[in-house]
Design a protein around this motif. Structure first.
Motif: not given
Length: 295
Positions: A235-253
């Motif tokens: 949602a924070a990506v500076p674009s009015a259009e959602a990415p066609l593809f995206a990968r979000v890499d997460l870890a635990l703090d």
């Protein structure tokens, strides 16, 4: 009726080593499209012959960044490029993490050091493990972690990168990453599938550019909190259009809360083989973009 042509932008290495390339091309053809892989650095006139180009395994872009960004801008003028050129430009430099943090997205705390900037040892606290890496990189290249008390080694690593004219990132080493990184894949803003992979920086103080970027990959069912964190990043990506593809890499703090390590919008491995519907889902979304309808 003329054929609808889709290019899958790859690289010389990707043409031979991208395991997803063949299945994606085949799935697009099943959608009634004429699809083919094309190295991103092909002759500029090549791209005029396609109705749409999808950035995929352009794996050498970090070594030729200015050339790659010029290609994205130029290609977007003659065909529809996904992800779009402004999004690609924004995402090639990991200083986007600062943008995410400013929008209250939970990210790994990150200090950036610019070439020529005056800085002190306070950027490299002794009491915690540290990760040092360049802001433009892929596959953990030129990246290493350092144990507590080895801040002098971390500073030398940073100085080497700065002397090369590269922006440096300094992050705490999150010990719980040893339980596995989570990678959540989205297509047109909708969750598709996820995997968990083993830690990459397994040996402290070592820069290993031949390491396996994604070890021990297994399918994974993310928690609700992990999905929410990933969606906040998108949602924070500076674009009015959602990415066609995206990968979000997460870890635990240390509190076992998910934090964003990286948001990949350029050429991430989407681990399509780890979900039975993933290739079809991506192909359908590409076909919808070509036909200018919402998938």
């Amino acid at each position: 009726m003329s054929e609808t042509r889709v290019a899958i932008a790859t690289s010389k290495a990707g043409m031979h080593a991208d395991a997803d390339l063949g299945p994606v091309v085949a799935a697009l053809r099943d959608e009634g499209l004429t699809a083919e892989p094309v190295p991103w650095d092909a002759e500029p006139a090549t791209w005029e012959g396609f109705d749409l180009a999808v950035v995929r395994s352009t794996w050498d872009y970090t070594e030729r960044l200015d050339e790659f960004l010029a290609w994205a801008d130029r290609t977007a003028q003659v065909t529809r490029l996904y992800n779009p050129a402004p999004m690609v430009r924004w995402n090639t430099d990991k200083r986007y993490l600062r943008h995410l943090a400013e929008r209250q997205v939970a990210v790994v705390p990150t200090r950036f050091i610019e070439p020529g900037e005056q800085y002190g040892p306070d950027r490299f606290p002794e009491h915690t493990g540290l990760v040092v890496k360049p802001a433009v990189s892929a596959g953990a290249r030129d990246t290493a972690r350092y144990e507590p008390g080895r801040h002098a080694d971390a500073m030398r690593h940073a100085r080497t990168l700065l002397d090369q004219g590269r922006v440096v990132m300094v992050q705490p080493y999150l010990r719980l990453v040893e339980e596995g990184e989570r990678a959540l894949v989205f297509v047109c803003g909708e969750f598709s599938h996820a995997i968990r992979k083993g830690p990459v920086l397994t040996e402290p103080g070592v820069i290993d550019n031949d390491r396996i970027a994604h070890p021990d990959v297994t399918a994974y069912q993310p928690t609700d909190e992990e999905r929410e964190t990933a969606r906040a990043a998108l949602a924070a990506v500076p674009s009015a259009e959602a990415p066609l593809f995206a990968r979000v890499d997460l870890a635990l703090d240390d509190a076992r809360k998910p934090v964003v390590m990286e948001l990949e919008l350029v050429e991430p491995d989407l681990f399509l083989a780890h979900h039975p519907d993933a290739v079809r889902r991506l192909a359908h979304a590409v076909a919808a973009k070509v036909r200018r309808v919402t998938p």
